[in-house]
Design a protein around this motif. Structure first.
Motif, short mmCIF file in Angstrom:
data_model
loop_
_atom_site.label_atom_id
_atom_site.label_comp_id
_atom_site.label_asym_id
_atom_site.label_seq_id
_atom_site.Cartn_x
_atom_site.Cartn_y
_atom_site.Cartn_z
N GLY A 8 0.84 -1.19 0.00
CA GLY A 8 0.00 0.00 0.00
C GLY A 8 0.87 1.23 0.00
O GLY A 8 1.99 1.20 0.51
N SER A 9 0.39 2.28 -0.57
CA SER A 9 1.15 3.52 -0.63
C SER A 9 1.27 4.14 0.76
O SER A 9 0.57 3.75 1.71
N ILE A 10 2.13 5.11 0.89
CA ILE A 10 2.36 5.80 2.15
C ILE A 10 1.04 6.34 2.72
O ILE A 10 0.20 6.85 1.99
N GLY A 11 0.85 6.14 4.02
CA GLY A 11 -0.31 6.69 4.70
C GLY A 11 -1.61 5.94 4.51
O GLY A 11 -2.67 6.42 4.92
N MET A 12 -1.55 4.76 3.93
CA MET A 12 -2.78 4.01 3.68
C MET A 12 -3.20 3.12 4.85
O MET A 12 -4.30 2.59 4.86
N GLY A 13 -2.33 2.95 5.83
CA GLY A 13 -2.69 2.13 7.00
C GLY A 13 -2.15 0.72 6.93
O GLY A 13 -2.67 -0.18 7.60
N LYS A 14 -1.08 0.52 6.18
CA LYS A 14 -0.54 -0.82 5.99
C LYS A 14 0.01 -1.42 7.28
O LYS A 14 -0.22 -2.60 7.56
N SER A 15 0.71 -0.62 8.08
CA SER A 15 1.26 -1.15 9.34
C SER A 15 0.16 -1.59 10.29
O SER A 15 0.25 -2.65 10.92
N THR A 16 -0.90 -0.81 10.37
CA THR A 16 -2.05 -1.17 11.21
C THR A 16 -2.69 -2.45 10.70
O THR A 16 -3.07 -3.34 11.48
#
Length: 195
Positions: A8-16
């Motif tokens: 996912g692009s930056i800021g999309m919530g991938k880490s969450t």
């Protein structure tokens, strides 16, 4: 074992979202965490040799390095030629350790950009509306519109990622909606659904 690429692009919530897979008992390889560890270990010497002055106290200073590579694709490619093989080795060790699990997730921010979709069985893209993405990223310390735009220029556009992925996990609709989608993806990939 089914291998799911999560991107996912930056800021999309991938880490969450990656944490949601972990919470569900799925082993997750975090490429960003691997890079951070390498910048304190095996990558320090070769990165400092290629980009003199970016190491401080035996650690690659990520901000100094970012300043050197952000606006120059050829310099970024030089860095990637050093770091990507080291990350691939870490990923291979993770997969060997996870062998036997029905599903493993490779959390790779630049999955499409580096061609890693060829190494996974399916891809899930984490996405959110552009306004949500920009608000999340611009709330980060030190982030500017210009820096965000420079980062986005280096990434495959979100619409293309969504079109290429088997699964899309929308984080713009809230955590519970995303968690429900993650559960559905796990069910499909582990054969516990009708898909």
């Amino acid at each position: 074992m089914v291998i799911l690429g999560l991107t996912g692009s930056i800021g999309m919530g991938k880490s969450t979202t990656a944490a949601m897979f972990r919470d569900a008992g799925v082993p997750v390889f975090d490429a960003d965490a691997a890079v951070h560890a390498l910048y304190r270990g095996a990558a320090v010497e070769p990165v400092e040799a290629a980009f003199p002055g970016v190491a401080r106290d035996g650690t690659v200073d990520r901000e100094l390095l970012r300043q050197r590579v952000l606006d120059d694709p050829s310099v970024l490619r030089r860095l990637e030629a050093i770091v990507h093989p080291l990350v691939r080795a870490e990923r291979a060790a993770f997969l060997a350790e996870a062998a036997g699990a029905p599903l493993a997730v490779l959390d790779i921010p630049l999955l499409y950009e580096i061609g890693a979709e060829a190494e996974v069985d399916a891809v899930a893209v984490v996405s959110a509306p552009e306004a949500v993405q920009r608000a999340r990223v611009l709330a980060r310390s030190g982030m500017t519109e210009a820096r965000l735009d420079a980062i986005l220029r280096q990434q495959v556009p979100d619409a293309e990622k969504r079109a290429r992925a088997r699964f899309v996990i929308d984080t713009g609709a809230g955590l519970e909606a995303a968690r429900s989608t993650v559960a559905a993806v796990i069910a499909v990939l582990t054969g516990k659904s009708g898909d």
